[in-house]
Design a protein around this motif. Structure first.
Motif, PDB file in Angstrom:
ATOM      1  N   MET A  85       0.837  -1.179   0.000  1.00 22.41           N
ATOM      2  CA  MET A  85       0.000   0.000   0.000  1.00 22.41           C
ATOM      3  C   MET A  85       0.879   1.239   0.000  1.00 22.41           C
ATOM      4  SD  MET A  85      -2.463   1.544   2.997  1.00 22.41           S
ATOM      5  CE  MET A  85      -3.655   0.253   2.927  1.00 22.41           C
ATOM      6  N   ARG A  86       0.509   2.194  -0.838  1.00 24.21           N
ATOM      7  CA  ARG A  86       1.196   3.483  -0.868  1.00 24.21           C
ATOM      8  C   ARG A  86       0.225   4.561  -0.415  1.00 24.21           C
ATOM      9  NH1 ARG A  86       2.883   4.105  -6.793  1.00 24.21           N
ATOM     10  NH2 ARG A  86       0.654   3.856  -6.820  1.00 24.21           N
ATOM     11  N   LEU A  87       0.756   5.525   0.286  1.00 24.09           N
ATOM     12  CA  LEU A  87      -0.041   6.652   0.761  1.00 24.09           C
ATOM     13  C   LEU A  87       0.579   7.936   0.247  1.00 24.09           C
ATOM     14  CD1 LEU A  87      -0.112   5.678   4.525  1.00 24.09           C
ATOM     15  CD2 LEU A  87      -1.923   5.236   2.883  1.00 24.09           C
ATOM     16  N   THR A  88      -0.253   8.894  -0.068  1.00 21.16           N
ATOM     17  CA  THR A  88       0.222  10.247  -0.315  1.00 21.16           C
ATOM     18  C   THR A  88      -0.250  11.069   0.871  1.00 21.16           C
ATOM     19  OG1 THR A  88      -0.015   9.932  -2.686  1.00 21.16           O
ATOM     20  CG2 THR A  88       0.216  12.187  -1.912  1.00 21.16           C
ATOM     21  N   VAL A  89       0.704  11.643   1.595  1.00 20.10           N
ATOM     22  CA  VAL A  89       0.401  12.375   2.816  1.00 20.10           C
ATOM     23  C   VAL A  89       0.870  13.814   2.657  1.00 20.10           C
ATOM     24  CG1 VAL A  89       0.847  12.520   5.297  1.00 20.10           C
ATOM     25  CG2 VAL A  89       0.646  10.284   4.202  1.00 20.10           C
ATOM     26  N   GLN A  90      -0.001  14.756   3.000  1.00 23.46           N
ATOM     27  CA  GLN A  90       0.349  16.174   2.950  1.00 23.46           C
ATOM     28  C   GLN A  90       0.641  16.667   4.363  1.00 23.46           C
ATOM     29  OE1 GLN A  90      -2.353  18.776   0.910  1.00 23.46           O
ATOM     30  NE2 GLN A  90      -1.484  20.594   1.851  1.00 23.46           N
ATOM     31  N   LEU A  91       1.763  17.371   4.510  1.00 22.87           N
ATOM     32  CA  LEU A  91       2.141  18.014   5.766  1.00 22.87           C
ATOM     33  C   LEU A  91       1.993  19.516   5.565  1.00 22.87           C
ATOM     34  CD1 LEU A  91       5.513  16.156   6.459  1.00 22.87           C
ATOM     35  CD2 LEU A  91       3.203  15.393   6.988  1.00 22.87           C
ATOM     36  N   ASP A  92       1.306  20.198   6.475  1.00 23.55           N
ATOM     37  CA  ASP A  92       1.179  21.644   6.325  1.00 23.55           C
ATOM     38  C   ASP A  92       0.908  22.308   7.664  1.00 23.55           C
ATOM     39  OD1 ASP A  92      -1.491  21.052   6.798  1.00 23.55           O
ATOM     40  OD2 ASP A  92      -2.163  21.581   4.810  1.00 23.55           O
ATOM     41  N   MET A  93       0.691  23.613   7.623  1.00 23.84           N
ATOM     42  CA  MET A  93       0.380  24.450   8.769  1.00 23.84           C
ATOM     43  C   MET A  93       1.587  24.714   9.664  1.00 23.84           C
ATOM     44  SD  MET A  93      -2.724  25.200   8.143  1.00 23.84           S
ATOM     45  CE  MET A  93      -3.210  26.055   9.633  1.00 23.84           C
ATOM     46  N   PHE A  94       2.773  24.741   9.072  1.00 19.91           N
ATOM     47  CA  PHE A  94       3.968  25.108   9.822  1.00 19.91           C
ATOM     48  C   PHE A  94       4.164  26.614   9.716  1.00 19.91           C
ATOM     49  CE2 PHE A  94       4.711  20.664   8.732  1.00 19.91           C
ATOM     50  CZ  PHE A  94       5.082  20.148   9.960  1.00 19.91           C
ATOM     51  N   ASN A  95       3.279  27.369  10.284  1.00 22.05           N
ATOM     52  CA  ASN A  95       3.259  28.817  10.102  1.00 22.05           C
ATOM     53  C   ASN A  95       4.526  29.510  10.581  1.00 22.05           C
ATOM     54  OD1 ASN A  95       0.747  28.626   8.975  1.00 22.05           O
ATOM     55  ND2 ASN A  95      -0.306  28.915  10.918  1.00 22.05           N
ATOM     56  N   ARG A  96       5.199  28.953  11.584  1.00 19.80           N
ATOM     57  CA  ARG A  96       6.435  29.586  12.056  1.00 19.80           C
ATOM     58  C   ARG A  96       7.546  29.465  11.023  1.00 19.80           C
ATOM     59  NH1 ARG A  96       7.653  27.108  17.655  1.00 19.80           N
ATOM     60  NH2 ARG A  96       9.732  27.386  16.835  1.00 19.80           N
ATOM     61  N   HIS A 136       7.060  29.117   7.542  1.00 19.65           N
ATOM     62  CA  HIS A 136       6.610  29.914   6.400  1.00 19.65           C
ATOM     63  C   HIS A 136       5.090  29.760   6.351  1.00 19.65           C
ATOM     64  CE1 HIS A 136       5.871  31.206   2.298  1.00 19.65           C
ATOM     65  NE2 HIS A 136       7.071  31.745   2.302  1.00 19.65           N
ATOM     66  N   PRO A 137       4.351  30.837   6.095  1.00 17.16           N
ATOM     67  CA  PRO A 137       2.890  30.739   6.121  1.00 17.16           C
ATOM     68  C   PRO A 137       2.311  29.721   5.133  1.00 17.16           C
ATOM     69  CG  PRO A 137       3.594  33.018   5.814  1.00 17.16           C
ATOM     70  CD  PRO A 137       4.821  32.182   5.847  1.00 17.16           C
ATOM     71  N   MET A 138       3.034  29.420   4.064  1.00 18.47           N
ATOM     72  CA  MET A 138       2.522  28.496   3.048  1.00 18.47           C
ATOM     73  C   MET A 138       3.322  27.196   3.007  1.00 18.47           C
ATOM     74  SD  MET A 138       0.401  30.790   0.814  1.00 18.47           S
ATOM     75  CE  MET A 138       0.432  29.843  -0.603  1.00 18.47           C
ATOM     76  N   ALA A 139       4.070  26.888   4.042  1.00 18.92           N
ATOM     77  CA  ALA A 139       4.930  25.705   4.048  1.00 18.92           C
ATOM     78  C   ALA A 139       4.100  24.428   3.946  1.00 18.92           C
ATOM     79  CB  ALA A 139       5.767  25.677   5.323  1.00 18.92           C
ATOM     80  N   PHE A 140       4.575  23.491   3.102  1.00 12.32           N
ATOM     81  CA  PHE A 140       3.923  22.197   2.957  1.00 12.32           C
ATOM     82  C   PHE A 140       4.919  21.197   2.390  1.00 12.32           C
ATOM     83  CE2 PHE A 140       3.750  23.571  -1.363  1.00 12.32           C
ATOM     84  CZ  PHE A 140       3.798  22.407  -2.118  1.00 12.32           C
ATOM     85  N   ALA A 141       4.570  19.934   2.500  1.00 15.20           N
ATOM     86  CA  ALA A 141       5.319  18.858   1.851  1.00 15.20           C
ATOM     87  C   ALA A 141       4.330  17.756   1.502  1.00 15.20           C
ATOM     88  CB  ALA A 141       6.409  18.306   2.764  1.00 15.20           C
ATOM     89  N   ILE A 142       4.558  17.128   0.364  1.00 13.60           N
ATOM     90  CA  ILE A 142       3.779  15.965  -0.048  1.00 13.60           C
ATOM     91  C   ILE A 142       4.726  14.774  -0.003  1.00 13.60           C
ATOM     92  CG2 ILE A 142       2.405  14.886  -1.862  1.00 13.60           C
ATOM     93  CD1 ILE A 142       1.151  17.480  -0.872  1.00 13.60           C
ATOM     94  N   PHE A 201       7.500  23.039  -0.124  1.00 14.39           N
ATOM     95  CA  PHE A 201       7.787  24.458  -0.166  1.00 14.39           C
ATOM     96  C   PHE A 201       7.946  24.941   1.272  1.00 14.39           C
ATOM     97  CE2 PHE A 201       6.418  28.892   0.145  1.00 14.39           C
ATOM     98  CZ  PHE A 201       7.298  29.482  -0.748  1.00 14.39           C
ATOM     99  N   GLY A 202       9.028  25.615   1.559  1.00 12.44           N
ATOM    100  CA  GLY A 202       9.234  26.211   2.860  1.00 12.44           C
ATOM    101  C   GLY A 202       9.656  25.254   3.968  1.00 12.44           C
ATOM    102  N   LEU A 203       9.870  23.987   3.648  1.00 10.34           N
ATOM    103  CA  LEU A 203      10.319  22.993   4.632  1.00 10.34           C
ATOM    104  C   LEU A 203      11.577  22.320   4.108  1.00 10.34           C
ATOM    105  CD1 LEU A 203       6.952  21.176   5.466  1.00 10.34           C
ATOM    106  CD2 LEU A 203       8.090  22.953   6.804  1.00 10.34           C
ATOM    107  N   GLU A 204      12.583  22.241   4.954  1.00 10.34           N
ATOM    108  CA  GLU A 204      13.810  21.537   4.591  1.00 10.34           C
ATOM    109  C   GLU A 204      13.637  20.054   4.877  1.00 10.34           C
ATOM    110  OE1 GLU A 204      16.591  22.689   3.155  1.00 10.34           O
ATOM    111  OE2 GLU A 204      15.594  24.619   2.984  1.00 10.34           O
ATOM    112  N   MET A 205      13.925  19.223   3.896  1.00 10.68           N
ATOM    113  CA  MET A 205      13.844  17.780   4.102  1.00 10.68           C
ATOM    114  C   MET A 205      14.588  17.064   2.990  1.00 10.68           C
ATOM    115  SD  MET A 205       9.805  17.242   3.173  1.00 10.68           S
ATOM    116  CE  MET A 205       9.769  15.755   4.088  1.00 10.68           C
ATOM    117  N   PRO A 206      15.087  15.865   3.281  1.00 10.86           N
ATOM    118  CA  PRO A 206      15.776  15.094   2.251  1.00 10.86           C
ATOM    119  C   PRO A 206      14.802  14.631   1.168  1.00 10.86           C
ATOM    120  CG  PRO A 206      15.687  13.876   4.338  1.00 10.86           C
ATOM    121  CD  PRO A 206      15.072  15.209   4.570  1.00 10.86           C
ATOM    122  N   LYS A 207      15.335  14.098   0.074  1.00  9.16           N
ATOM    123  CA  LYS A 207      14.500  13.628  -1.035  1.00  9.16           C
ATOM    124  C   LYS A 207      13.779  12.325  -0.714  1.00  9.16           C
ATOM    125  CE  LYS A 207      17.181  15.765  -4.698  1.00  9.16           C
ATOM    126  NZ  LYS A 207      17.921  15.541  -5.934  1.00  9.16           N
TER     127      LYS A 207
END
Length: 124
Positions: free
Chosen positions: A1-12, A14-20, A36-42
């Protein structure tokens, strides 16, 4: 099973920060499909601890993110739209930053990720 998960609401961060994230439940690996606006590895590994999913770098069990309540070992399964809190484990003296995770899509078919970032063996 594969999931697509969205991470968001990291307002501190960046107001529009997210990751899929594209999560492979069986292989316990993930890849970054967009951000966008979040540092993370590939890509990296996944671990379960006390019913939470730890999103880690490829060769490190230290979590980058903790998806609270997203239990990949749960016997009842996950559902599209399921949501919870995510903790971004930042480096340095900063406190944990909280956001939200949400399951966007569940795919039960076996297929390769779009970018093939799961670097196991010679597949990278």
């Amino acid at each position: 099973m594969r999931l697509t998960v969205q991470l968001d609401m990291f307002n501190r961060a960046h107001p529009m920060a997210f990751a899929i994230l594209w999560i492979d439940k069986e292989k316990r690996q993930w890849s970054r499909e967009g951000h966008f606006g979040l540092e993370m590895p590939k890509w990296g590994s996944l671990h379960v601890d006390c019913g939470n999913t730890l999103v880690c770098e490829p060769n490190d069990r230290t979590p980058v993110y903790v998806l609270e309540g997203l239990n990949l070992d749960c016997c009842y399964g996950l559902f599209q739209g399921e949501a919870g809190r995510v903790q971004w484990c930042t480096e340095g003296d900063l406190a944990l930053m909280s956001g939200h995770w949400r399951v966007q899509c569940i795919d039960n078919e076996r297929a390769q990720p779009e970018h093939g970032l799961f670097a196991t063996g010679g597949d990278s």
